[in-house]
Design an enzyme around this catalytic site. Structure first.
Site, PDB file in Angstrom:
ATOM      1  N   HIS A 129      40.569  29.849  37.645  1.00 31.68           N
ATOM      2  CA  HIS A 129      39.422  29.042  38.074  1.00 31.68           C
ATOM      3  C   HIS A 129      38.153  29.868  37.891  1.00 31.68           C
ATOM      4  O   HIS A 129      38.050  30.992  38.394  1.00 31.68           O
ATOM      5  CB  HIS A 129      39.550  28.646  39.547  1.00 31.68           C
ATOM      6  CG  HIS A 129      40.583  27.598  39.808  1.00 31.68           C
ATOM      7  ND1 HIS A 129      41.301  26.968  38.818  1.00 31.68           N
ATOM      8  CD2 HIS A 129      41.012  27.050  40.991  1.00 31.68           C
ATOM      9  CE1 HIS A 129      42.130  26.074  39.377  1.00 31.68           C
ATOM     10  NE2 HIS A 129      41.976  26.116  40.684  1.00 31.68           N
ATOM     11  N   ARG A 153      44.616  23.633  57.477  1.00 29.51           N
ATOM     12  CA  ARG A 153      43.456  24.522  57.308  1.00 29.51           C
ATOM     13  C   ARG A 153      42.365  24.282  58.335  1.00 29.51           C
ATOM     14  O   ARG A 153      41.550  25.162  58.599  1.00 29.51           O
ATOM     15  CB  ARG A 153      42.886  24.390  55.887  1.00 29.51           C
ATOM     16  CG  ARG A 153      43.770  25.051  54.840  1.00 29.51           C
ATOM     17  CD  ARG A 153      43.141  24.990  53.465  1.00 29.51           C
ATOM     18  NE  ARG A 153      44.134  25.360  52.445  1.00 29.51           N
ATOM     19  CZ  ARG A 153      44.112  24.927  51.198  1.00 29.51           C
ATOM     20  NH1 ARG A 153      43.149  24.106  50.801  1.00 29.51           N
ATOM     21  NH2 ARG A 153      45.048  25.296  50.344  1.00 29.51           N
ATOM     22  N   CYS A 210      42.362  27.291  46.450  1.00 30.03           N
ATOM     23  CA  CYS A 210      42.253  28.175  45.286  1.00 30.03           C
ATOM     24  C   CYS A 210      40.846  28.187  44.701  1.00 30.03           C
ATOM     25  O   CYS A 210      40.404  29.193  44.150  1.00 30.03           O
ATOM     26  CB  CYS A 210      43.269  27.765  44.218  1.00 30.03           C
ATOM     27  SG  CYS A 210      43.196  26.022  43.762  1.00 30.03           S
TER      28      CYS A 210
END
Length: 361
Positions: free
Chosen positions: A251, A118, A158
């Protein structure tokens, strides 16, 4: 698409790998032809390798049950059977970086759910509605890797999906300071309540590495390409706490925001519900028609009612109201293993296919 692209799933036996398998069943563009996992699973059928560890609420697709699991470490062998791969391998970060790059160098595009790449400067980390222009950095990455087809693209963590889309919809009002607390489901750790019974009725106020990701990854999404690499944005400054809660999927985030430019509640809601991106304009197969919904009821969004909005690919926002210290506060909800993991990666692959980055070998 005349002929479906051949897809491999790396780390196919784990929870996110299983989610990929489920989401790709009957996909109009892709067909799972190869499943790969650790050497201990290699040589077994997928059904045998997973055994009683199938964690999805829907049955294992018939089309993958008898596929023989390949050894994920046999890169050339696996790569020869597919047009591109999704990566959900469970390894150390260094091992993930190495194996994903090996697949890319084997001229096999890698769309990864993992965090290892990332922050690799020329690897795009994309939410397709928010920063699709970052895929252009692939041209520079291919020069570095000396490939013509191969590259790595990743999706973000996420935890940021439940609030970053809202902040993106409000960019014109210039958010510059954000406080967020995320309440994260146990499937984010690859667990069910059967695996993790001590989470029932429990809260754990720590998730390793999650707070740094939640604070920094939105800045990379809002960054720009300069000199062949992605340079992260400087604002908004984000501080975050991440808490594990006894929820299976979903979430939730409680967020406080300061803006440089004033706005009304009506303006903010309008920006949310009208917000769309390339996936919606192109009508990609996995794209939600409504990317962000705003819920007027004061007790929404709720996990049980809203986590599957747009088949888990939409974002739910509610409780937007003025704050006494910050300007505005709100609550967001996203499905962590669909939009936040495998589904987000599939949508990335669809856009990469539409843009010509992923093609048949």
């Amino acid at each position: 698409m005349e002929k479906k692209l051949r897809v491999g799933v790396l780390g196919a036996t784990g929870m996110v790998g299983q989610r990929f398998i489920s989401l790709l069943e009957n996909h109009p563009w892709y067909e799972v032809t190869t499943v790969a996992a650790s050497p201990r699973s290699a040589g077994k059928t997928y059904e045998e390798a997973v055994g009683d560890r199938w964690k999805m609420s829907t049955p294992m697709p018939e089309g993958v049950k008898k596929l023989v699991v390949m050894n994920v470490n046999e890169v050339e062998k696996v790569a020869s059977t597919v047009d591109f791969v999704f990566s959900a391998v469970d390894m150390t970060k260094d091992e993930i970086r190495a194996i994903e790059e090996a697949y890319a160098r084997a001229e096999t595009p890698v769309v990864s759910n993992n965090s290892a790449h990332r922050w690799t400067p020329d690897v795009p980390m994309v939410v397709p509605e928010l920063n699709p222009e970052h895929f252009e950095v692939i041209h520079f990455q291919r020069k570095r890797l000396n490939t013509t087809r191969g590259f790595i693209a990743v999706k973000p963590n996420c935890s940021i999906q439940s609030y970053t889309p809202a902040l993106s919809a409000w960019r014109e009002f210039e958010p510059y300071e954000v406080v967020a607390t995320t309440y994260q489901a146990i499937s984010g750790a690859g667990k069910t309540f059967k695996d993790w019974p001590e989470m029932e009725g429990n809260i754990i106020p720590y998730i390793g590495g999650e707070e740094e990701k939640s604070e920094q990854e939105p800045l990379r999404i809002w960054g720009h390409i300069e000199g062949g690499i992605i340079v992260k944005a400087k604002e908004p400054v984000i501080t975050c706490q991440c808490i594990r809660v006894p929820v299976l999927n979903g979430h939730t985030a409680a967020v406080f925001v300061k803006f440089r430019k004033s706005s009304t509640k009506e303006q903010l809601i309008e920006k949310l519900v009208q917000f769309k991106g390339l996936p919606q304009e192109l009508s990609l197969p996995s794209a939600p028609k409504q990317f962000i919904q705003y819920l007027e009821d004061s007790d929404r969004p709720q996990v049980t009612l809203d986590v599957d909005f747009e088949h888990g690919m939409g974002i739910s926002i509610g409780r937007l109201r003025e704050d006494t210290v910050y300007d505005w506060k709100f609550v967001g909800l996203s499905h962590n293993t669909v939009r936040g993991a495998a589904g987000g990666a599939v949508l990335c692959a669809e856009l990469l296919t539409k843009q010509g980055f992923i093609t048949a070998k």
